[in-house]
Write an enzyme that holds these catalytic residues in place. Structure first.
Site, short mmCIF file in Angstrom:
data_model
loop_
_atom_site.label_atom_id
_atom_site.label_comp_id
_atom_site.label_asym_id
_atom_site.label_seq_id
_atom_site.Cartn_x
_atom_site.Cartn_y
_atom_site.Cartn_z
CG PHE A 155 -0.19 0.41 2.76
CD1 PHE A 155 0.06 1.66 2.78
CD2 PHE A 155 0.03 -0.68 3.68
CE1 PHE A 155 0.80 1.84 4.03
CE2 PHE A 155 0.86 -0.45 4.56
CZ PHE A 155 1.09 0.90 5.01
CE LYS A 179 -4.06 -8.53 -3.40
NZ LYS A 179 -3.73 -7.56 -2.41
CD GLU A 182 -5.78 -6.17 0.83
OE1 GLU A 182 -5.54 -6.45 1.69
OE2 GLU A 182 -5.13 -6.14 -0.07
CB SER A 232 4.29 -7.18 6.91
OG SER A 232 3.80 -8.53 6.94
CB CYS A 287 10.77 -0.80 3.76
SG CYS A 287 11.33 -0.71 2.05
CD GLU A 381 8.26 -2.18 8.99
OE1 GLU A 381 9.06 -1.58 8.17
OE2 GLU A 381 7.75 -3.42 8.74
#
Length: 490
Positions: A155, A179, A182, A232, A287, A381
């Protein structure tokens, strides 16, 4: 002033060059984290929709892979021009669905353009090798595409991360299933439209929307040869294990806990501005964010300047939102737990108010001092605009903290000493190192990828390293002159 929220049409899958409906009635509301308002509805596709997309990619692969790379790359020259032409529109999409500031969204699209530029150079980088290995005997190596591949995007960079994979994989002759997350499916739809406008043949890129079910189906589908994933660490491990168990290639990029080592001789103003930007850029949802600062020795003067710089970062102005209400609650819980455990909150970003966006998901810049390595905020994180400061007396102690992390995406050192900088470069356990740079992201053609639990699989996801991931080698040995003298090699 931020643009008003726009209501977008229903998100649809993109298969064989067309936007199509899916077999499912299950949908998910796509919210703008800027305001909490619904932007669109998205289908939660299943395995049937994926199979339809894979069939389209499979049908497109023979002709696309047989097209000379010098011709394939022409699509991406045209596509680069379209990205530049539609910069404002693409940036607005990122701003709306992800919550970044418009400046950050533009920077993301500019990086996508740079990634596309690199893909345009691939014909020069994948030229085959040839050698006469014995009298009259010639060996050559060619790089061939794998077939149908898949890219699972996160995302936090709706436009840039798909460009980590789409241009390189397609220029090298593969056909792809994308993909998108969402949470941010809108940018992917526009990417597909612009590639079609640039001349990409139908079926070469297909977009399938969904959640966990689609990810699992991608890992399991027998016709998909390789999978890239960004997200993640917990999910990266699951994807890597599942994809490789199904005999696929996989590179899965996970999370990070990047340490910024600040030494007493560091340039105070430069260090303060770099650390503040590193911890808060993209609301800390990247990240490469510097979320852990290790203060070595007497650096209080730098910490004071850092807090001053962080105060200039204002939610709703030069700081965007975090992705969701759940993310906001999780980030603020880390801050509260650290405070309760004895850390000192120097700058508190909990529960800010953004005029006109009271229902948005914002966390202000937060600086927490005297964090100890045993606190959750020191090792996990957070993925928000939060900096945890740990203190040590020596550089060796600081490196012990950095090396103890399960992650290994990035680390940076701030110092004016070349010798100390070299020591950190050689001893930090991370794949990307910065010296007086808070976000040490390599520029093309240098590749992006971390170590340890920040990456699973061989090869990096961008740059020259990605060529090996998206291709396989074909070795050819030929001999045409039977009269030539022979030996053990021929």
């Amino acid at each position: 002033m931020e643009a008003e929220t726009v209501k977008y049409p229903v998100v649809r899958n993109y298969v064989a060059g067309q936007f199509v409906d899916t077999e499912t009635a299950n949908t998910l509301s796509v919210e703008s984290p800027l305001t909490g308002e619904v932007l669109a509805e998205m289908p939660l596709s299943g395995a049937v929709a994926l199979d339809t997309a894979v069939q389209a990619a499979t049908a497109a692969f023979p002709a696309w892979s047989a097209t000379p790379i010098k011709e394939r790359v022409q699509v991406f020259y045209r596509y680069k021009a379209l990205l530049e032409r539609h910069m404002a529109e693409l940036s607005e999409l990122v701003h709306q669905e992800n919550g970044k500031t418009l400046d950050e969204a533009r920077a993301e699209v500019e990086k996508a353009i740079e990634l596309t530029e690199f893909a345009c150079s691939l014909p020069q980088l994948v030229a085959g090798e040839v050698m006469e290995v014995s009298k009259g005997v010639e060996c050559r190596i060619e790089k061939r595409p794998l077939g149908v591949v898949a890219s699972i995007a996160p995302f936090n960079f709706p436009n840039m991360v798909p460009h980590w994979t789409i241009p390189n994989a397609l220029v090298l002759g593969n056909c792809m299933i994308l993909k998108p997350s969402e949470l941010v499916p809108l940018s992917a739809m526009r990417i597909a439209e612009l590639l079609k406008e640039a001349g990409l043949p139908d079926g070469v890129l297909n977009v399938v929307n969904g959640d966990r079910e689609i990810v699992e189906a991608i890992c399991d589908h027998p016709a998909i040869q390789a999978v890239s994933f960004v997200g993640s660490t917990r999910i990266a491990q699951v994807v890597y294990r599942r994809a490789t168990a199904n005999l696929k290639r996989c590179v899965a990029l996970g999370g990070a806990k990047n340490h910024l080592l600040v030494l007493p001789d560091a340039h105070a103003d430069m260090t303060a501005s770099n650390v503040a930007a590193s911890m808060s850029g993209c609301a800390g949802q990247r990240c490469m964010a510097g979320s852990a600062m290790v203060a070595v020795g007497s650096v209080d003067h730098i910490i004071s300047k850092l807090v001053e710089e962080a105060r200039k970062i204002v939610p709703g102005q030069n700081l965007g939102s975090v992705i969701s209400r759940q993310a906001k609650e999780r980030i603020e819980r880390y801050i509260t737990e650290a405070e309760q455990a004895g850390a000192t909150v120097l700058l508190d970003g909990r529960n800010p108010t953004v005029a006109g966006h009271e229902n948005g998901y914002y966390v202000g810049p937060t600086v927490i001092d005297y964090v100890t390595p045993d606190m959750a905020i020191a090792s996990e994180e957070v993925f928000g605009p939060v900096l945890a400061i740990m203190r040590t007396n020596t550089l060796e102690e600081a490196l012990c903290i950095e090396n103890a992390s399960n992650y290994g995406n990035a680390a940076a050192v701030f110092t004016q000493s070349g010798g100390l900088a070299r020591y950190v470069m050689e001893n930090a356990s991370a794949g990307m190192i910065g010296v007086n740079i808070g976000v040490p992201v390599p520029r093309e053609p240098f590749s992006f990828g971390g170590w340890n639990e920040s990456k699973f699989g061989a090869c990096d996801i961008t740059g020259k390293s990605s060529i090996e991931f998206w291709t396989q080698m074909k070795k050819v040995t030929t001999k045409w002159n039977p009269e030539s003298r022979t030996n053990w090699m021929s």
